[in-house]
Design an enzyme around this catalytic site. Sequence first.
Site, PDB file in Angstrom:
ATOM      1  N   ASN A 193       0.760  -1.170   0.004  1.00 42.05           N
ATOM      2  CA  ASN A 193       0.085   0.055  -0.016  1.00 42.05           C
ATOM      3  C   ASN A 193       0.790   1.369   0.043  1.00 42.05           C
ATOM      4  O   ASN A 193       0.353   2.339   0.271  1.00 42.05           O
ATOM      5  CB  ASN A 193      -0.860  -0.173   1.214  1.00 42.05           C
ATOM      6  N   ASP A 216      -0.163  -7.094 -11.340  1.00 44.84           N
ATOM      7  CA  ASP A 216      -1.507  -6.636 -11.431  1.00 44.84           C
ATOM      8  C   ASP A 216      -1.765  -5.894  -9.941  1.00 44.84           C
ATOM      9  O   ASP A 216      -2.586  -4.786  -9.839  1.00 44.84           O
ATOM     10  CB  ASP A 216      -2.483  -7.452 -11.672  1.00 44.84           C
ATOM     11  N   GLU A 221      -3.367  -0.926  -6.316  1.00 43.89           N
ATOM     12  CA  GLU A 221      -3.137  -0.145  -5.395  1.00 43.89           C
ATOM     13  C   GLU A 221      -3.245   1.348  -5.853  1.00 43.89           C
ATOM     14  O   GLU A 221      -3.723   2.404  -5.123  1.00 43.89           O
ATOM     15  CB  GLU A 221      -1.709  -0.304  -4.664  1.00 43.89           C
ATOM     16  N   GLY A 246       5.733  -8.646 -12.902  1.00 40.31           N
ATOM     17  CA  GLY A 246       5.254  -9.537 -11.859  1.00 40.31           C
ATOM     18  C   GLY A 246       4.995 -11.033 -12.357  1.00 40.31           C
ATOM     19  O   GLY A 246       5.697 -11.400 -13.337  1.00 40.31           O
ATOM     20  N   SER A 247       4.215 -11.782 -11.767  1.00 35.41           N
ATOM     21  CA  SER A 247       4.141 -13.199 -12.038  1.00 35.41           C
ATOM     22  C   SER A 247       2.825 -13.357 -13.105  1.00 35.41           C
ATOM     23  O   SER A 247       2.765 -13.937 -14.119  1.00 35.41           O
ATOM     24  CB  SER A 247       3.794 -14.144 -10.923  1.00 35.41           C
ATOM     25  N   GLY A 248       1.768 -12.551 -12.921  1.00 37.37           N
ATOM     26  CA  GLY A 248       0.806 -12.798 -13.700  1.00 37.37           C
ATOM     27  C   GLY A 248       0.789 -11.951 -14.881  1.00 37.37           C
ATOM     28  O   GLY A 248       0.440 -12.413 -15.917  1.00 37.37           O
ATOM     29  N   ARG A 326       4.071 -20.222 -11.139  1.00 35.99           N
ATOM     30  CA  ARG A 326       3.719 -20.651 -10.213  1.00 35.99           C
ATOM     31  C   ARG A 326       2.113 -21.025 -10.179  1.00 35.99           C
ATOM     32  O   ARG A 326       1.416 -21.908  -9.461  1.00 35.99           O
ATOM     33  CB  ARG A 326       3.891 -19.473  -9.135  1.00 35.99           C
TER      34      ARG A 326
END
Length: 545
Positions: A193, A216, A221, A246-248, A326
């Site tokens: 945050n 994402d 945020e 990131g991952s997604g 993942r």
Amino acid sequence: MFSKKTESKKPEISPVLMYGEFTVTRSMKVRCSLMLTETELTIQKINPLCGREKVVYHLSDCVGCRAYRSHDSMDVGAYFSAYFYPMRTRWMRSRLARQRVEQCFRVAPDQDPSVNLEEAQRWSRAIRDRVLHQRRQKTGAIQVEVKRPINFLIFLNPHSGKGNAHALFCGNVQRMLQEAEIQHTLIITERQNHARELVREADLSQWDALVIMSGDGLLFEVVNGLMERKDWKEAIQTPLGVLPGGSGNALAASIHHYSGLQAVSSEELLISCGFILCKGLVSRLDLTSVYMASSQRLFSFLSLAWGFVADVDIESEKYRHVGAARFTVGTLVRLASLRVYRGKLAYLPIENPMSQPSVVDSTASFSHIFPQSNSDTCSPSNDLLGHTLQNSSNSNNTPKSKESIPSPLSVLGPTDLLLNPLNQPVPGHWTVVQDEDFVLVVAMYQSHLAEDMLAAPSSRLDDGIIHLIYVKAGISRRSLLRLFLAMEKGGHLNTNCPHAVYVKVKALRLEPYSPKGIITVDGELVEYGPVQAQIHGSLARLIAG
């Protein structure tokens, strides 16, 4: 009767705007001619032995051009470099992806260095002007581009994905921004945050766009930080940019998909999104208002999930070190112990005559729409270019805790005219699903759920539609696996699976009956319990191709 003579159309030939002959900096012995038209830069080698070798670059693939003097004080010549990112196939790969190409030329028609520099600047300026003109021809954007000169505020999560986002930024993105003459300030987030708190209080007039390099979660945020401002109506108009780190990376994959290009991943997706960012074309973006029984209201740009998808997203956090893989690992683990979730699902389909577009100009508080009593909780049974303002080893997107996202001090935003308070029944014209046993429920407003999951192929940034998919209990593990495998190319909607239902809606309500479970919004864990949502078309702005 006479037959009409059809004339074959000749291809249009663009007039040559500029012509010149220069040496190529890679080999000072090689001279070439340059021809600039409205749409192309043609480079032709002048070689008496081999004839003329010609290469054509489309200006729509160019991000910038600059002129400069050599560091060698004895060199009277000047130089200009053009930076292209054309679609090409890489060695040992069949798919097309953008690849960087720099073309640099030496200008030395005169012994006066200033005269040579003026000529190099003339070419550089002409190429940049043509590139900008190409952007103005682009259709589908609500404005020509982010105003220039451009100044971005970039938020980067150093621990998203495999933890190499900062290295990827320095190795790829920073150079692209320099080539496009985009100034930026980089903020490395320190905690969860952090970005939300900063944009809530920031003077947004300093920046032309807010850019996120992460998964994402960081954009989630920023969006909610903007919507928690008293001036939310103006703040949410600030263009947002996305760089996958990131991952997604679902929104990044969606933006790439909307540009009509072949699916790519990893650094190829980063280069594609970086190219789109440098072009600076702004599109409308739908946001969905999501709120729970506790009176917490959130704004979502991607998805709302319950059941299998939400479980995989949260439970696969322990495999974060393997990156996007993942989700594959998490899917296999959850398939081995398939759960059934009890609950009630209702929605307002888009073809319903009473599903009118929502009003987006109200700044009223929303305390009236939430119930005052607590509902039962429910889950499964069976300034300087590249200047860094802050740095820390902590991450705002560390493994997601079981704590729900904190509520803002006040609830602002557009009015949800399609929804009743959660402690009242849904309107009578809504559709209530008769089944109460589900394997998953996922509502999406973008095409992708992850880099390799084309979950809603027909979705668009501003179609004003929630793409709702739910899978009823009774589906076998094999059929569910087949469904997810088909989702890689968007073929899951054509599998004719009797347990899977897809419907386009404007609003929905989900009331879990199971005592424990996971609900996610944009992949982020939120409080578990009754939840409802309504989409608001074109509420935000996004830099997209």
